[in-house]
Design a protein around this motif. Structure first.
Motif, mmCIF file in Angstrom:
data_model
loop_
_atom_site.group_PDB
_atom_site.id
_atom_site.type_symbol
_atom_site.label_atom_id
_atom_site.label_comp_id
_atom_site.label_asym_id
_atom_site.label_seq_id
_atom_site.Cartn_x
_atom_site.Cartn_y
_atom_site.Cartn_z
ATOM 1 N N GLY A 1 -17.445 17.791 14.439
ATOM 2 C CA GLY A 1 -16.199 17.743 13.678
ATOM 3 C C GLY A 1 -16.223 16.683 12.587
ATOM 4 N N THR A 2 -15.476 16.938 11.530
ATOM 5 C CA THR A 2 -15.427 16.017 10.394
ATOM 6 C C THR A 2 -13.981 15.812 9.965
ATOM 7 O OG1 THR A 2 -17.583 16.783 9.591
ATOM 8 C CG2 THR A 2 -16.191 15.594 8.023
ATOM 9 N N ALA A 3 -13.634 14.560 9.645
ATOM 10 C CA ALA A 3 -12.318 14.250 9.079
ATOM 11 C C ALA A 3 -12.513 13.682 7.682
ATOM 12 C CB ALA A 3 -11.576 13.252 9.955
ATOM 13 N N LEU A 4 -11.794 14.237 6.717
ATOM 14 C CA LEU A 4 -11.808 13.761 5.333
ATOM 15 C C LEU A 4 -10.551 12.923 5.130
ATOM 16 C CD1 LEU A 4 -12.790 17.146 3.661
ATOM 17 C CD2 LEU A 4 -14.307 15.358 4.532
ATOM 18 N N ILE A 5 -10.714 11.631 4.880
ATOM 19 C CA ILE A 5 -9.604 10.678 4.896
ATOM 20 C C ILE A 5 -9.511 9.963 3.551
ATOM 21 C CG2 ILE A 5 -8.627 8.663 6.076
ATOM 22 C CD1 ILE A 5 -10.461 9.379 8.474
ATOM 23 N N VAL A 6 -8.298 9.869 3.036
ATOM 24 C CA VAL A 6 -8.030 9.061 1.855
ATOM 25 C C VAL A 6 -7.112 7.918 2.281
ATOM 26 C CG1 VAL A 6 -6.986 8.984 -0.439
ATOM 27 C CG2 VAL A 6 -8.316 10.990 0.266
ATOM 28 N N VAL A 7 -7.527 6.676 2.009
ATOM 29 C CA VAL A 7 -6.732 5.495 2.346
ATOM 30 C C VAL A 7 -6.409 4.744 1.062
ATOM 31 C CG1 VAL A 7 -6.632 3.345 3.669
ATOM 32 C CG2 VAL A 7 -7.889 5.305 4.584
ATOM 33 N N ASP A 8 -5.121 4.491 0.827
ATOM 34 C CA ASP A 8 -4.747 3.787 -0.405
ATOM 35 C C ASP A 8 -4.675 2.275 -0.191
ATOM 36 O OD1 ASP A 8 -2.274 3.133 0.735
ATOM 37 O OD2 ASP A 8 -1.166 4.699 -0.339
ATOM 38 N N ALA A 9 -4.292 1.548 -1.220
ATOM 39 C CA ALA A 9 -4.321 0.086 -1.181
ATOM 40 C C ALA A 9 -3.343 -0.501 -0.178
ATOM 41 C CB ALA A 9 -4.036 -0.475 -2.571
ATOM 42 N N THR A 10 -2.333 0.261 0.232
ATOM 43 C CA THR A 10 -1.367 -0.223 1.227
ATOM 44 C C THR A 10 -1.794 0.083 2.650
ATOM 45 O OG1 THR A 10 -0.017 1.793 1.319
ATOM 46 C CG2 THR A 10 0.455 0.206 -0.452
ATOM 47 N N GLY A 11 -2.917 0.808 2.809
ATOM 48 C CA GLY A 11 -3.381 1.185 4.130
ATOM 49 C C GLY A 11 -2.897 2.539 4.595
ATOM 50 N N GLU A 12 -2.006 3.183 3.826
ATOM 51 C CA GLU A 12 -1.530 4.513 4.204
ATOM 52 C C GLU A 12 -2.633 5.546 3.976
ATOM 53 O OE1 GLU A 12 1.209 5.396 5.796
ATOM 54 O OE2 GLU A 12 1.621 3.247 5.931
ATOM 55 N N ALA B 1 5.670 -0.820 12.184
ATOM 56 C CA ALA B 1 5.768 -2.282 12.116
ATOM 57 C C ALA B 1 6.906 -2.828 12.963
ATOM 58 C CB ALA B 1 5.953 -2.714 10.664
ATOM 59 N N GLN B 2 7.841 -1.958 13.378
ATOM 60 C CA GLN B 2 8.973 -2.408 14.195
ATOM 61 C C GLN B 2 8.651 -2.477 15.679
ATOM 62 O OE1 GLN B 2 9.646 -0.382 11.268
ATOM 63 N NE2 GLN B 2 10.006 -2.488 10.588
ATOM 64 N N GLY B 3 7.449 -2.062 16.092
ATOM 65 C CA GLY B 3 7.068 -2.189 17.489
ATOM 66 C C GLY B 3 7.110 -0.868 18.240
ATOM 67 N N ALA B 4 7.644 -0.888 19.467
ATOM 68 C CA ALA B 4 7.646 0.312 20.303
ATOM 69 C C ALA B 4 8.690 0.177 21.395
ATOM 70 C CB ALA B 4 6.264 0.529 20.922
ATOM 71 N N THR C 1 1.213 -8.496 10.381
ATOM 72 C CA THR C 1 -0.191 -8.558 9.983
ATOM 73 C C THR C 1 -0.338 -7.998 8.578
ATOM 74 O OG1 THR C 1 -2.454 -8.020 10.700
ATOM 75 C CG2 THR C 1 -0.817 -6.264 10.833
ATOM 76 N N THR C 2 -1.539 -8.088 8.028
ATOM 77 C CA THR C 2 -1.851 -7.461 6.750
ATOM 78 C C THR C 2 -2.429 -6.081 7.012
ATOM 79 O OG1 THR C 2 -2.291 -9.598 5.709
ATOM 80 C CG2 THR C 2 -3.188 -7.642 4.621
ATOM 81 N N VAL C 3 -1.774 -5.051 6.510
ATOM 82 C CA VAL C 3 -2.217 -3.681 6.767
ATOM 83 C C VAL C 3 -3.386 -3.337 5.862
ATOM 84 C CG1 VAL C 3 -1.560 -1.253 6.765
ATOM 85 C CG2 VAL C 3 0.084 -2.999 7.507
ATOM 86 N N GLY D 1 -2.359 -2.803 18.497
ATOM 87 C CA GLY D 1 -2.125 -1.951 17.336
ATOM 88 C C GLY D 1 -2.095 -2.748 16.041
ATOM 89 N N SER D 2 -1.495 -3.939 16.085
ATOM 90 C CA SER D 2 -1.461 -4.804 14.914
ATOM 91 C C SER D 2 -2.860 -5.247 14.512
ATOM 92 C CB SER D 2 -0.588 -6.028 15.209
ATOM 93 O OG SER D 2 -0.595 -6.933 14.126
ATOM 94 N N ALA D 3 -3.676 -5.604 15.507
ATOM 95 C CA ALA D 3 -5.059 -5.983 15.206
ATOM 96 C C ALA D 3 -5.822 -4.816 14.592
ATOM 97 C CB ALA D 3 -5.752 -6.467 16.475
ATOM 98 N N ALA D 4 -5.510 -3.606 15.042
ATOM 99 C CA ALA D 4 -6.224 -2.422 14.549
ATOM 100 C C ALA D 4 -5.919 -2.134 13.095
ATOM 101 C CB ALA D 4 -5.884 -1.210 15.417
#
Length: 282
Positions: A98-109, A202-205, A222-224, A259-262
């Motif tokens: 399997g393959t995932a094609l991922i685009v990540v922008d400067a904000t981490g989204e 970012a609000q937790g769980a 954290t810094t995303v 999750g924050s560390a990730a």
């Protein structure tokens, strides 16, 4: 001296992918090309991500899924073994890994296109799950695999992602369901689960028992950098904490810290410490 908590034993069932990640300043709009991408190739898939996270957090982990009989599949097997994941339950398929094609922008989204490959060819009748095992899985595999894993598990945790209607009988087998806010809205049938965790970014769980809040935790600032593997790391941490007997508040707080560390790590399979390194505030 307080004895260390027991080592959780966990079987993860799910997708195994190669992630092709393009990091860009801004994701392209429909019909648009952006030319500043930096390409990274690495292991991924929600099943593999959760298995690797659990192993790095200190659990004894077995992964069940499928890869192709190709260079990618062999490389991923070697990588999983190198972090301590038992891969004897990983099937070899005629389909490509399997393959995932991922685009990540400067904000981490991110935005992701998944090409299932071998993940769609897992033989549900050949799942090698030990009787009574604690199982964590997701919905990137077929309904037949989800149903077979639910029937075999002693403790069954379902990360209901990507959201879709659950196969008949699966919800009744769930001891724990984990969803984000979007999935929670899309899956009203899980709202009365015996134990339901809703992640809030970012609000937790929050953790619910039959619809009543039993634990909540704020997010950890954290810094995303990359959100791709954060939910998987959270799921692994929460399940590992509950399996070893942590108080629900502590298990949820540690999962939020993991999750924050990730999200501060560029990789879909972030470098994590032992679960006890993520301290819970008194």
């Amino acid at each position: 001296m307080t004895p260390p908590p027991p080592t959780p034993e966990l079987t993860v069932v799910g997708a195994i992918n190669v992630d092709l990640t393009a990091r860009v300043e801004r994701a392209p709009a429909a019909g648009e090309t952006v030319a500043d991408g930096v390409l990274h190739r690495g292991p991924g898939g929600k099943g593999a991500n959760q298995a690797v996270a659990a192993a790095r957090l200190g659990a004894a982990v077995r992964l069940i899924g499928a890869v192709g009989d190709d260079l990618d599949g062999r490389g991923i097997r070697d990588q999983l073994v190198s972090v301590g994941v038992d891969t004897t339950g990983v099937q070899t398929s005629d389909a490509a890994t399997g393959t995932a094609l991922i685009v990540v922008d400067a904000t981490g989204e991110n935005s992701i296109v998944v090409c299932a490959g071998a993940n769609a060819a897992i033989d549900a009748e050949a799942l090698d799950i030990e009787s009574g095992a604690a199982v964590l899985m997701q919905l990137e595999v077929s309904d037949a695999v989800v149903s077979a894993a639910a029937r075999a598990a002693g403790f069954f945790a379902l990360n209901a992602a990507p959201a879709r209607p659950l196969p008949d009988g699966v919800l009744e087998r769930c001891d724990l369901v984990i969803v984000n806010e979007t999935e929670y809205a899309q899956l009203p049938e899980v709202h009365d689960a015996p134990l339901l965790c809703v992640t809030l970014g970012a609000q937790g769980a929050r953790l619910y028992r039959h619809g009543e809040v039993v634990a909540s935790s704020p997010g950890v600032a954290t810094t995303v950098v990359n959100t791709v593997g954060a939910g998987d790391a959270f799921c692994a941490a929460l399940v590992c904490g509950l399996l070893r007997g942590d108080d629900p508040d502590d298990a949820l707080a540690r999962a939020c810290a993991v999750g924050s560390a990730a999200v501060a790590d560029e990789a879909s399979q972030p470098a994590l410490q032992n679960l006890d390194a993520y301290e819970v505030a008194p």
